[in-house]
Design an enzyme around this catalytic site. Structure first.
Site, short mmCIF file in Angstrom:
data_model
loop_
_atom_site.label_atom_id
_atom_site.label_comp_id
_atom_site.label_asym_id
_atom_site.label_seq_id
_atom_site.Cartn_x
_atom_site.Cartn_y
_atom_site.Cartn_z
CG HIS A 260 -0.22 0.65 7.46
ND1 HIS A 260 0.82 0.18 8.25
CD2 HIS A 260 0.35 1.55 6.62
CE1 HIS A 260 1.95 0.78 7.91
NE2 HIS A 260 1.69 1.62 6.90
CD GLU A 261 -1.17 2.16 3.00
OE1 GLU A 261 -0.79 3.34 2.90
OE2 GLU A 261 -0.37 1.22 3.17
CB CYS B 272 5.59 1.83 7.27
SG CYS B 272 4.98 3.35 6.52
CG LEU B 273 6.57 1.04 1.09
CD1 LEU B 273 5.92 1.39 -0.24
CD2 LEU B 273 7.69 0.01 0.88
CG HIS C 278 0.42 6.27 5.98
ND1 HIS C 278 1.57 6.76 6.55
CD2 HIS C 278 0.71 4.99 5.63
CE1 HIS C 278 2.51 5.82 6.55
NE2 HIS C 278 2.01 4.72 6.00
N GLY D 234 0.84 -1.18 0.00
CA GLY D 234 0.00 0.00 0.00
C GLY D 234 0.88 1.23 0.00
CD GLN E 286 3.44 5.65 2.85
OE1 GLN E 286 2.45 5.11 2.37
NE2 GLN E 286 4.47 4.97 3.33
NI NI Z 1 2.91 2.86 5.71
#
Ligand code: NI
Length: 191
Positions: free
Chosen positions: A144-145, A101-102, A148, A44, A49
């Site tokens: 999670h997204e 997480c990226l 963000h 995701g 991000q």
């Molecule tokens: Ni993340």
């Protein structure tokens, strides 16, 4: 186009993102975010991000990778989600599970609590209203997204003692990421 992914320490990851109102460029943006996500081997990616403080994310459900082969992720796509202005209408159950997480590459927790099942209302890339029921892993990815979009990172969902342990265990790495985030912001501001 592949975007640089903003890292822990970048203030854009801490802001509450604004609702998407203009759907004109969203298809293109979704394509670029998916490409960025495949490149980074993620499941995701939320707009903050890539430095865009908008209530928008992409996510992918993947088929299992055949044993012993590393395939490009785009070959394993089972379902793509393009999600604007999501609202969780209903939550049910609670499970702990693994998250990374990226924006925090290399850092994980196996104990992030999330609802087991959710019902979500959102708009697709054309602004069309939809609702979706999810459970298990994809329910986790959506939560999670959506976090963000509210400036919340996964470790902040840990209960306090575990959150403090996470910060302590990863202190050096978090400091390194903050430094890298600042360097990236400087580079981006210089165009
Ligand atoms: Ni993340």
């Amino acid at each position: 186009m592949i975007y640089p992914i903003r890292l822990y320490g970048d203030p854009v990851l801490r802001k509450r993102a604004q609702p998407v109102q203009e759907f004109g460029g969203l298809k293109r943006l979704a394509q670029d975010m998916l490409e960025t996500m495949f490149e980074a081997r993620g499941v995701g990616l939320a707009a903050p991000q890539i430095g865009l403080s908008q209530r928008f994310f992409v996510a992918v459900e993947y088929a299992d990778e055949p044993e012993g082969e590393e395939r490009p992720l785009r070959d394993l796509v089972r379902r793509v989600f393009v999600v604007a202005n999501p609202v969780i209408l209903h939550r049910e159950g609670e499970v702990e599970g693994l998250e990374g997480c990226l924006s925090l590459p290399g850092l994980y927790s196996e104990e992030v609590p999330r609802a087991e099942r959710i019902r979500v209302a959102y708009q697709d890339e054309e602004g069309q209203g939809r609702t979706l029921e999810l459970e298990g892993y994809m329910a986790r990815v959506f939560q999670h997204e959506i976090d963000h979009l509210d400036g919340v990172l996964f470790f902040e969902r840990l209960p306090k003692p575990k959150r403090e342990a996470f910060l302590e265990e990863n202190r050096m790495e978090l400091a390194r990421l903050q430094k890298e985030a600042r360097a990236l912001l400087k580079e981006l501001s210089q165009g």
